[in-house]
Design an enzyme around this catalytic site. Structure first.
Site, mmCIF file in Angstrom:
data_model
loop_
_atom_site.group_PDB
_atom_site.id
_atom_site.type_symbol
_atom_site.label_atom_id
_atom_site.label_comp_id
_atom_site.label_asym_id
_atom_site.label_seq_id
_atom_site.Cartn_x
_atom_site.Cartn_y
_atom_site.Cartn_z
ATOM 1 N N ASN A 52 14.185 -27.490 -1.453
ATOM 2 C CA ASN A 52 13.275 -28.636 -1.519
ATOM 3 C C ASN A 52 13.894 -29.740 -2.378
ATOM 4 O O ASN A 52 14.105 -29.553 -3.575
ATOM 5 C CB ASN A 52 11.941 -28.173 -2.122
ATOM 6 C CG ASN A 52 10.908 -29.265 -2.186
ATOM 7 O OD1 ASN A 52 11.169 -30.422 -1.866
ATOM 8 N ND2 ASN A 52 9.714 -28.900 -2.611
ATOM 9 N N CYS B 109 6.039 -27.162 -3.098
ATOM 10 C CA CYS B 109 6.432 -25.776 -2.870
ATOM 11 C C CYS B 109 5.870 -24.836 -3.937
ATOM 12 O O CYS B 109 5.811 -23.625 -3.717
ATOM 13 C CB CYS B 109 7.941 -25.646 -2.739
ATOM 14 S SG CYS B 109 8.863 -26.237 -4.156
ATOM 15 N N HIS B 110 5.423 -25.386 -5.059
ATOM 16 C CA HIS B 110 4.800 -24.539 -6.078
ATOM 17 C C HIS B 110 3.494 -23.922 -5.574
ATOM 18 O O HIS B 110 3.009 -22.956 -6.137
ATOM 19 C CB HIS B 110 4.561 -25.330 -7.369
ATOM 20 C CG HIS B 110 3.626 -26.484 -7.217
ATOM 21 N ND1 HIS B 110 4.037 -27.701 -6.688
ATOM 22 C CD2 HIS B 110 2.306 -26.617 -7.489
ATOM 23 C CE1 HIS B 110 3.002 -28.530 -6.673
ATOM 24 N NE2 HIS B 110 1.945 -27.888 -7.157
ATOM 25 N N TYR C 79 3.940 -16.866 1.217
ATOM 26 C CA TYR C 79 5.151 -17.074 2.009
ATOM 27 C C TYR C 79 4.922 -16.589 3.436
ATOM 28 O O TYR C 79 5.339 -17.234 4.397
ATOM 29 C CB TYR C 79 6.338 -16.332 1.385
ATOM 30 C CG TYR C 79 6.705 -16.817 0.006
ATOM 31 C CD1 TYR C 79 7.489 -17.954 -0.169
ATOM 32 C CD2 TYR C 79 6.273 -16.144 -1.130
ATOM 33 C CE1 TYR C 79 7.835 -18.410 -1.439
ATOM 34 C CE2 TYR C 79 6.612 -16.592 -2.403
ATOM 35 C CZ TYR C 79 7.381 -17.721 -2.536
ATOM 36 O OH TYR C 79 7.710 -18.162 -3.800
ATOM 37 N N GLU D 164 -3.688 -27.664 -11.315
ATOM 38 C CA GLU D 164 -4.438 -27.949 -10.101
ATOM 39 C C GLU D 164 -5.686 -27.072 -9.959
ATOM 40 O O GLU D 164 -6.463 -27.247 -9.026
ATOM 41 C CB GLU D 164 -3.551 -27.750 -8.873
ATOM 42 C CG GLU D 164 -2.407 -28.744 -8.801
ATOM 43 C CD GLU D 164 -1.586 -28.594 -7.533
ATOM 44 O OE1 GLU D 164 -2.028 -27.901 -6.592
ATOM 45 O OE2 GLU D 164 -0.491 -29.194 -7.479
#
Length: 127
Positions: free
Chosen positions: A87, A95-96, A64, A121
């Protein structure tokens, strides 16, 4: 493509998005940058946070604080988190991929899902 509200896109574009989401959840790297998202209902700050968030690459994470610095507001890490909660297009605006300095941070759909997306990912290892 102009920023078009996802709820107002033609049917074939929705089909494309659904297909891309299925591929993504199946473990494929998918580029969602071609999908427009209407952010006009958000403040300029919130828009800048979400636009910068779209730049985070698959398999990467930033904090952040790093995101706050990237938009020129280095002391606004908490406000960045608040903006991410607004979002309108999760996954399309990833945003994850924004995490806390000392852990995973929050996620509007729950921390467990955030962790699973990051594991998918390869950005974090399964626990």
């Amino acid at each position: 493509m102009a920023d078009v509200p996802i709820s107002c896109v033609p049917g074939n574009l929705i089909d494309d998005l659904i297909g891309d989401l299925v591929r993504y959840l199946g473990g494929e790297v998918v580029d969602f940058s071609g999908y427009g998202v209407d952010l006009s209902h958000l403040t300029d700050f919130e828009q800048s946070v979400l636009c910068e968030t779209r730049k985070i690459r698959y398999g990467s994470v930033i904090t952040y604080s790093e995101l706050a610095r990237a938009i020129g507001r280095p002391k606004a890490a908490r406000a960045v988190g608040n903006a991410l909660r607004k979002n309108p297009a999760l996954i399309v605006i990833p945003c994850h991929r924004v995490v806390a300095k000392g852990g995973i941070g929050g996620y509007v759909l729950g921390v467990d899902l955030k962790r699973r997306l990051l594991e998918l990912e390869g950005a974090v290892t399964p626990h």
